[in-house]
Write a protein that holds these residues in place. Structure first.
Motif, short mmCIF file in Angstrom:
data_model
loop_
_atom_site.label_atom_id
_atom_site.label_comp_id
_atom_site.label_asym_id
_atom_site.label_seq_id
_atom_site.Cartn_x
_atom_site.Cartn_y
_atom_site.Cartn_z
N THR A 110 -50.09 -37.01 -36.40
CA THR A 110 -48.85 -36.36 -36.81
C THR A 110 -47.93 -37.35 -37.53
OG1 THR A 110 -47.90 -36.80 -34.63
CG2 THR A 110 -48.87 -34.63 -34.96
N PRO A 111 -47.17 -36.86 -38.51
CA PRO A 111 -46.24 -37.73 -39.24
C PRO A 111 -45.16 -38.26 -38.31
CG PRO A 111 -46.53 -35.61 -40.36
CD PRO A 111 -47.18 -35.49 -39.02
N THR A 112 -44.54 -39.35 -38.72
CA THR A 112 -43.45 -39.91 -37.92
C THR A 112 -42.15 -39.15 -38.11
OG1 THR A 112 -42.98 -41.51 -39.67
CG2 THR A 112 -44.43 -42.24 -37.88
N ASP A 113 -42.09 -38.28 -39.08
CA ASP A 113 -40.92 -37.44 -39.33
C ASP A 113 -40.64 -36.57 -38.10
OD1 ASP A 113 -39.30 -35.17 -40.12
OD2 ASP A 113 -39.79 -35.64 -42.21
N ALA A 114 -39.44 -36.62 -37.59
CA ALA A 114 -39.06 -35.89 -36.36
C ALA A 114 -39.31 -34.39 -36.46
CB ALA A 114 -37.60 -36.16 -36.02
N ARG A 115 -39.30 -33.84 -37.66
CA ARG A 115 -39.55 -32.39 -37.81
C ARG A 115 -40.96 -32.00 -37.36
NH1 ARG A 115 -38.90 -31.49 -43.86
NH2 ARG A 115 -39.91 -33.50 -43.78
N PHE A 116 -41.87 -32.97 -37.36
CA PHE A 116 -43.26 -32.68 -37.01
C PHE A 116 -43.67 -33.31 -35.69
CE2 PHE A 116 -42.88 -32.96 -41.66
CZ PHE A 116 -43.06 -31.61 -41.93
N ALA A 117 -42.71 -33.87 -34.97
CA ALA A 117 -43.01 -34.57 -33.71
C ALA A 117 -43.62 -33.60 -32.71
CB ALA A 117 -41.74 -35.17 -33.15
N TYR A 118 -44.51 -34.14 -31.89
CA TYR A 118 -45.24 -33.33 -30.92
C TYR A 118 -45.04 -33.88 -29.51
CZ TYR A 118 -49.52 -32.20 -28.30
OH TYR A 118 -50.42 -31.88 -27.35
N ILE A 119 -45.60 -35.02 -29.25
CA ILE A 119 -45.47 -35.63 -27.93
C ILE A 119 -44.96 -37.06 -28.10
CG2 ILE A 119 -47.87 -36.44 -27.90
CD1 ILE A 119 -47.89 -35.75 -24.89
N LYS A 120 -44.26 -37.53 -27.09
CA LYS A 120 -43.77 -38.91 -27.12
C LYS A 120 -44.83 -39.77 -26.44
CE LYS A 120 -39.01 -37.59 -27.42
NZ LYS A 120 -37.66 -37.70 -26.93
N TYR A 121 -45.61 -40.45 -27.25
CA TYR A 121 -46.72 -41.25 -26.75
C TYR A 121 -46.22 -42.48 -26.01
CZ TYR A 121 -49.56 -38.34 -29.79
OH TYR A 121 -50.18 -37.28 -30.38
N ASP A 122 -46.94 -42.87 -24.99
CA ASP A 122 -46.60 -44.06 -24.21
C ASP A 122 -46.96 -45.34 -24.95
OD1 ASP A 122 -45.65 -42.50 -22.08
OD2 ASP A 122 -47.66 -42.28 -21.28
N LYS A 123 -47.88 -45.22 -25.89
CA LYS A 123 -48.37 -46.43 -26.59
C LYS A 123 -47.73 -46.53 -27.95
CE LYS A 123 -52.67 -45.77 -24.24
NZ LYS A 123 -53.98 -45.27 -24.29
#
Length: 125
Positions: A112-125
């Motif tokens: 997924t792109p880093t653009d917040a509009r396309f954010a999905y999950i907040k990865y731990d890594k």
């Protein structure tokens, strides 16, 4: 590995294995638990559906609690009334699939792109 009734693992074994195998998971109130932080309701629903699919395919069903930007997954073998190998197996598969970041693997899937509009999950890594 110490086991009690019908394959139920004792708390000491569970805590030790979580630390070694699933460090983002914890033992609390007789369940192994993991909270996934998401970017929005859309991401929350995607995590819930992913966990639901994996659990149904495995015929081992977690308890879920969710809000706008998080999902808590709780696993305990209801039939055995405790934590068993089934819980660890399903937790590992959930962790593998929900935490998958194709962009880190290289290849044709960039993630997924880093653009917040396309954010999905907040990865731990």
């Amino acid at each position: 590995m110490a086991e009690a009734r019908e394959g139920v693992l004792d708390d000491e074994t569970v805590v030790s294995r979580l630390k070694a195998e699933l460090p983002e998971w914890r033992l609390e109130d007789g369940w192994i638990r993991r909270t996934y932080k998401t970017a929005s309701w859309k991401g929350t629903l995607m995590v819930i559906n992913t966990v639901g699919h994996l659990a149904e395919a495995a015929w081992h069903h977690p308890d879920l609690t969710a809000s706008y930007a998080w999902v808590e997954v709780r696993l305990m073998n209801h039939a055995a009334k405790g934590i068993t190998e089934k819980d660890f197996s399903l937790a590992r598969k959930i962790e593998e699939v929900v935490g998958w970041q194709p962009g880190l693997e290289g290849g044709g899937l960039e993630g997924t792109p880093t653009d917040a509009r396309f954010a999905y999950i907040k990865y731990d890594k």
